[in-house]
Design an enzyme around this catalytic site. Structure first.
Site, PDB file in Angstrom:
ATOM      1  CE1 TYR A 195      14.035  -1.539 -47.197  1.00 39.52           C
ATOM      2  CE2 TYR A 195      13.364  -3.349 -45.770  1.00 39.52           C
ATOM      3  CZ  TYR A 195      13.366  -2.001 -46.069  1.00 39.52           C
ATOM      4  OH  TYR A 195      12.711  -1.128 -45.245  1.00 39.52           O
TER       5      TYR A 195
ATOM      6  NE  ARG B 261      12.642   3.735 -45.057  1.00 42.60           N
ATOM      7  CZ  ARG B 261      12.401   2.523 -45.565  1.00 42.60           C
ATOM      8  NH1 ARG B 261      11.358   2.314 -46.359  1.00 42.60           N
ATOM      9  NH2 ARG B 261      13.192   1.511 -45.300  1.00 42.60           N
TER      10      ARG B 261
ATOM     11  CG  HIS C 173       8.074   1.283 -43.459  1.00 43.56           C
ATOM     12  ND1 HIS C 173       7.625   2.230 -44.335  1.00 43.56           N
ATOM     13  CD2 HIS C 173       6.979   0.825 -42.800  1.00 43.56           C
ATOM     14  CE1 HIS C 173       6.309   2.344 -44.225  1.00 43.56           C
ATOM     15  NE2 HIS C 173       5.896   1.510 -43.286  1.00 43.56           N
TER      16      HIS C 173
HETATM   17  C1  LIG Z   1      -3.768   0.357 -48.693  1.00 38.84           C
HETATM   18  C2  LIG Z   1      -2.533   0.022 -47.922  1.00 38.84           C
HETATM   19  N1  LIG Z   1      -1.800  -1.045 -48.273  1.00 38.84           N
HETATM   20  C3  LIG Z   1      -0.693  -1.376 -47.584  1.00 38.84           C
HETATM   21  C4  LIG Z   1      -0.291  -0.644 -46.514  1.00 38.84           C
HETATM   22  C5  LIG Z   1       0.963  -1.040 -45.724  1.00 38.84           C
HETATM   23  N2  LIG Z   1       2.001  -0.021 -45.873  1.00 38.84           N
HETATM   24  C6  LIG Z   1       2.155   0.962 -44.973  1.00 38.84           C
HETATM   25  S1  LIG Z   1       3.296   2.085 -45.463  1.00 38.84           S
HETATM   26  C7  LIG Z   1       3.632   1.234 -46.884  1.00 38.84           C
HETATM   27  C8  LIG Z   1       4.642   1.764 -47.846  1.00 38.84           C
HETATM   28  C9  LIG Z   1       4.350   3.163 -48.259  1.00 38.84           C
HETATM   29  O1  LIG Z   1       5.344   3.606 -49.139  1.00 38.84           O
HETATM   30  P1  LIG Z   1       5.373   5.088 -49.685  1.00 38.84           P
HETATM   31  O2  LIG Z   1       4.030   5.474 -50.169  1.00 38.84           O
HETATM   32  O3  LIG Z   1       6.492   5.212 -50.632  1.00 38.84           O
HETATM   33  O4  LIG Z   1       5.642   5.960 -48.388  1.00 38.84           O
HETATM   34  P2  LIG Z   1       6.943   5.959 -47.470  1.00 38.84           P
HETATM   35  O5  LIG Z   1       6.613   5.099 -46.284  1.00 38.84           O
HETATM   36  O6  LIG Z   1       8.077   5.440 -48.261  1.00 38.84           O
HETATM   37  O7  LIG Z   1       7.156   7.376 -47.068  1.00 38.84           O
HETATM   38  C10 LIG Z   1       2.845   0.086 -46.965  1.00 38.84           C
HETATM   39  C11 LIG Z   1       2.911  -0.889 -48.042  1.00 38.84           C
HETATM   40  C12 LIG Z   1      -1.098   0.459 -46.166  1.00 38.84           C
HETATM   41  N3  LIG Z   1      -0.798   1.236 -45.115  1.00 38.84           N
HETATM   42  N4  LIG Z   1      -2.192   0.761 -46.874  1.00 38.84           N
END
Ligand SMILES: Cc1ncc(C[n+]2csc(CCOP(=O)(O)OP(=O)(O)O)c2C)c(N)n1
Ligand SMILES: Cc1ncc(C[n+]2csc(CCOP(=O)(O)OP(=O)(O)O)c2C)c(N)n1
Ligand SMILES: [Mg+2]
Ligand SMILES: [Mg+2]
Lengths: 339, 326, 339, 326
Positions: free
Chosen positions: A270, A257, A261
């Site tokens: 972090y 990434r 985020h």
């Molecule tokens: C059910 C839910 N809980 C919390 C969130 C908040 N949130 C958005 S993206 C994210 C992290 C997602 O991580 P990952 O699945 O590894 O995908 P990445 O963004 O790293 O590609 C979180 C906690 C959400 N969108 N949906």
């Protein structure tokens, strides 16, 4: 059943032993460059106060483009998550359409400006509307494939999600369902080792998401997701399996990434400087460029021209979208129910 | 035309729609060989092999798969074994099914039916007796239907299957075999969104659905012997609510009672009472009254406690008398 | 990581190489007999119209009793599911308490007659209150263990559920959480190959639930759950791991469901006579009786005496419970909130 | 005493309770090093290592683990990153947390707090703007709190953490940094279940909570310049609802308006309106009015659509005028 593909040292070259035509490779490269250029432009617009929210595909381009090239764009369904810019571009969404969503314009095909940017949708392109609660699309992909089985078609449902999302119940329920019914689904986990700030080791006690395939009796394949050709090959095999009625495949694409985020995040809180520097060595675009040049598949001039055309495309997409009108307030009430 | 019960009416509706349209299929726990724990889908697997599918024990997965299937040119009917077990699927229903048409600006449709046997008085204890309508009737994008008679159940279910929107179809378990009625042979529909005056009256209006409709009818018959004329309106659909019919009835009778089995506070009766209070204010001769289940988590197993929980014809009649005397 | 224990042929003898004292073995046998006797009595009462609902532990006794004997009854927590009669008897619930729940009496310690029978609970015995929606107890077990870790205790949380329940998201989320934090939890899946009428192959595409341990980076152990000594051994090892801070274990106990799903079910609609007959060959009680006699660990007289004492116990529990008062209607309103 | 905002008030409450009682801990996504996506828990991991725990991305697991922990002598605070993402935890909250004390006949307790940032007007689009109170304020066994000021937020959160029952603690995201106020240094509490008259008035009563409370205050100030005296009641707790305070206010002013941001139909305003309509009927000089978000699935991203959705001080003032003129 987890099969780890050989990860070539330093993330250069390609692990794939492939017979992809040079023109197709250049097309892949072009899609990756376009995704990156659009993505970078979105950040600029965000920093300039013109786009309130950006969430990136940077670092995931090879995983997305490689996979999408293995799909049949005339019939397969994709259910990409919010990082799936590379996916939707290959499936046929245009830069202007992407920018219309960024600016929440009325003509945004994904949602008419209702959803945050990066919630891609187009019924025409069989890009399935996504929500923000993560993981819900995983059972949807299984259901699309179930319908396909009932209707006797041979389209495949392809869905993507992050490694953090594998912690959700819907990941488990969706894959298990697809496995029981041997449905034609490809589950692509784009593992960038973070869920916002939460590192993989706080998310799961396994080293690779591919290890989870065994729990469902389906192949789990771990691929270097910064290697577009390896991603293409792995996905091609999964598509073959799916169309042959042999059921789903779980593909872990190990990616980086390259950004925070989202535009609301500051990842220096972090991730250490050192870690960020190391990660940048794995830029999938630099890697594929090196590969193409080393194998004489593209010339410096060709690459420069390509980048210029793309830059112009991004400019005009941005212009068009910026000038497009916002939705009218009364349209708030439209489409609560289908007629 | 012979009388059939509600369970048979629902089975007929599914059967006839499966025969009519190949895209209709059923997904749920034990719906196949077992024919469902209430036997609603009995015999359908034999008639429609491959279209009556036993699902893994996972409600979010069941609804989620049906949401996906509905986007690929099929007409899924998801069965939730008991309405109490819909809770794990809340996310897929509220955040997904109900919002797909809206969030795609009208591009995708969601022709999905979710059947859920609900309600108590059947010795089902805390987790096999719940009423769940308030959670879902609050959700724009969803339709919520709760029939009380075999005729309505069959006609409404057929409408729900054809409807391009997600419909939560609530079947009161206690009415399954208890309530019988005549159902015509022809391929009729009952439209979603229309209430039905099941008993016309003059002195007060009562609004109910499901099992409570029948208890209200019983109480109304009793009140008639006491000289009070009660109009009983079967709401049939909770979302979209037939406000026109509700207000028309109250404007005539000037008094309103809303009855449901679900817990009183925050129950859907509040919405109906609020609507009447706001839009029929000048016509009201008495406060709009509500009779609901008590505000305890759910209906206990022990008979004395279950009886104490359930609204009964006697309790309803008492409320009617209070209202009539106001 | 799935480890399949040697399944002795025909389900006789024991796969465990154990040094359990003969007196303990007789205690185990006694617990199994008691569970069975109570269970059978409940069916009789149901058929006689005195108990509206029964759900059975028959066929699961060895799995439950063997496991519970490996726990520390002074500090460990159990979160048994509705078939866990054998579990709760070993943990200290009395036959009278069980019967009070069957008859929904006010003095039922599990719920005061509020829940269906077989929803066991006793704060005193650290038997955690269960609901009917399946699988919710799995994250609870993880949370109890998390609290134990925070508080610096060394109690273990033990929970049970059926193989159908492994399809629920809460199974996945609960085990994953426990694995990430290396929590002291034992997840016992009692696999009787059916979820009401749905056979295992429609529930999952793997042969053994133990295969799912690998998805979480924890040991998955498949045990012949009709072998009480093997269950004891497997659980003892899992308890050791847990107390040593080495994290959770998933134990699959392969059992048989000797009855219909519940008193509301008729399993002849979906299980053939032949299958039912074959299954009855795996009765864990007959098996352990044979073992004890073959190894001269119990005499015919001792067994007969044991059964007589138990029958008397069941009689008096039934009498006591039948005579106990039902809850008063006004108590409906009690305990909505804690003061 | 310096002014602090709501976010700081909440952080202080958690911090002070963690210092006071070792059993308090926080579990949620990104709550550790990142300090939460809104920075509510910033700095707490350093102060209380091992008691601020980053959870896997799984809301049912988060709440479920906290339910378990609450039964083993700890006082968990679960953070749901956005209220919209509470939906996967619906089963654990409604069927488990809320029912554990009741179903065990009072044997087990459930001292659990679930914090959820909710509400819109912050460009959060369909899934980062939702109001969720109606779903949960309907559930017996749960407590639902929705403070509007730093003082109340801090005092109520401390009460919630000490409370032996599950408390859903709703924090309006737009108020986090917007609303400032003076908070005393001493270890005070605000009791759960008590409404607060934030502005006394004569001509009509308005009931609100969270961000809407402030919009109502603004509208009331405007109406004052027009000669209308509006009483603004901050409900603060939605379950158990302070019916005494609500009815007392309406009995004095004879007119009532209920305001919330959540979708109107089936929203919690219906309950409040129904209560007033039933128990203050003789005192009412006008229909009880409600102003809520429109009945569309959720608040869109595009500014014109978001603005069209959000109740505003101007829209509220208009409703007040209509009611005053009735
Ligand atoms: C059910 C839910 N809980 C919390 C969130 C908040 N949130 C958005 S993206 C994210 C992290 C997602 O991580 P990952 O699945 O590894 O995908 P990445 O963004 O790293 O590609 C979180 C906690 C959400 N969108 N949906
Ligand atoms: C969430 C939920 N869905 C459905 C049910 C209805 N139900 C009760 S038991 C059961 C089957 C459980 O099968 P399994 O987990 O294998 O346990 P077993 O009864 O075989 O021991 C079902 C579907 C339920 N209790 N909870
Ligand atoms: Mg990630
Ligand atoms: Mg089973």
């Amino acid at each position: 059943m987890a099969v780890s593909m050989k990860n070539t040292s330093q993330g250069v070259g390609s692990a794939a032993n492939t017979d992809i035509a040079p023109a197709v490779m250049r097309d892949m490269f072009r899609s990756m460059l376009l995704a990156r250029a659009l993505d970078e432009r979105m950040w600029l617009l965000n920093r300039a106060g013109k786009a309130p929210f950006v969430i990136s595909c940077q670092g995931h381009e090879a995983a997305q483009v490689g996979a999408a090239f293995a799909l049949d764009h005339t019939k397969d369904f994709t259910l990409p998550y919010y990082r799936g810019l590379g996916t939707v571009l290959v499936m046929g969404m245009t830069p202007a359409e992407v920018m219309l969503a960024l600016f929440a314009r009325a003509a945004d095909p994904s949602s008419g400006g209702r959803q945050m940017p990066a919630h891609y949708s187009s019924r025409r392109l069989r890009i399935v509307t996504q929500s923000s609660p993560v993981g819900t699309q995983i059972p949807h992909a299984a259901g699309i494939a179930l319908a396909e089985q009932i209707r006797g078609g041979d389209a495949v449902a392809w869905t993507s999600f992050g490694e953090g999302t594998t912690s959700q119940g819907d990941f488990h329920e969706g894959i298990n369902f697809a496995a029981v019914h041997q449905l034609p689904v490809i589950f692509q986990c784009e593992n960038n080792e973070y869920a916002i700030s939460v590192p993989q080791k706080m998310q799961m006690a396994v080293k690779s998401v591919a290890e989870r395939g065994a729990a469902y009796g389906i192949p789990g394949v771990s691929v270097d997701g910064t290697d577009v050709l390896a991603m293409y090959e792995a996905t091609r095999r999964a598509v073959e399996r799916a169309r042959a009625g042999d059921g789903p495949t779980l593909i872990e694409a190990r990616v980086v990434r390259l950004t925070a985020h989202s535009s609301d995040d500051n990842d220096r809180a972090y991730r250490s400087q050192q870690e960020l520097r190391a990660m940048r060595q794995h830029d999938p675009i630099a890697r594929f460029a090196t590969y193409l040049h080393e194998h004489d598949l593209i010339s410096e001039d060709e690459e420069r021209d390509m980048r210029q055309v793309i830059a112009a495309e991004v400019d005009s997409a941005t212009d068009l979208a910026e000038r497009a009108p916002l939705p009218e307030p009364e349209t708030l009430y439209d489409h609560v129910y289908a007629p | 035309m012979p009388e059939i019960n509600i369970l048979e009416a629902i089975r007929q509706a599914i059967d006839e729609m499966m025969a009519l349209d190949e895209r209709v299929f059923v997904l749920g726990e034990d719906v196949g060989v077992r024919g469902g724990v209430f036997r609603v889908t009995e015999g359908l697997l034999d008639k429609y092999p491959g279209r009556v599918i036993d699902a893994p024990l996972a409600e979010s997965g069941i609804v989620g798969a049906c949401v996906g299937a509905a986007m690929n040119d099929t007409l899924p009917i998801a069965e939730i074994q008991f309405a109490d077990f819909i809770a794990p699927a809340f996310n897929q229903i509220v955040q997904e099914a109900a919002r797909i048409h809206y969030r795609s600006n009208g591009d995708w449709t969601m022709p999905l039916v979710i059947r859920a046997p609900y309600g108590g008085g059947i010795h089902g204890a805390l987790y096999h007796s719940q009423s769940i309508e308030a959670f879902f009737a609050h959700v724009p994008g969803l339709k919520v239907v709760a029939p009380a008679t075999p005729y309505d159940a069959k006609g409404l279910l057929k409408s729900a299957i054809e409807n391009p929107n997600p419909v939560l179809f609530l079947e009161h378990k206690k009415t399954y075999r208890l309530i019988k009625g005549v159902v015509p042979d022809d391929d009729y529909r009952v439209p979603i969104g229309e209430a039905d005056v099941k008993r016309p009256g003059e002195d007060l209006s009562v609004f109910a659905y499901g099992l409570m409709l029948h208890y209200c009818m019983e109480a109304a018959r009793l009140l008639a012997t006491e000289g009070v004329s009660v109009e009983v309106v079967d709401l049939r659909t909770l979302r979209p609510l037939d406000t026109g019919a509700i207000l028309a009835s109250v404007r005539r009778t000037s008094k309103a009672l809303v009855v449901h089995e679900d817990n009183l506070t925050g129950g859907f009766g509040g919405e109906i009472a609020a609507l009447i209070g706001e839009h029929a204010f000048e016509h009201l001769d008495a406060p709009v009254m509500r009779l609901g289940g008590p505000d305890v988590p759910a209906m206990p197993f022990a008979k004395p406690l279950e009886d104490a929980f359930m609204p009964s014809p006697a309790k309803i009649a008492a409320a009617m008398r209070r209202l009539a005397a106001y």
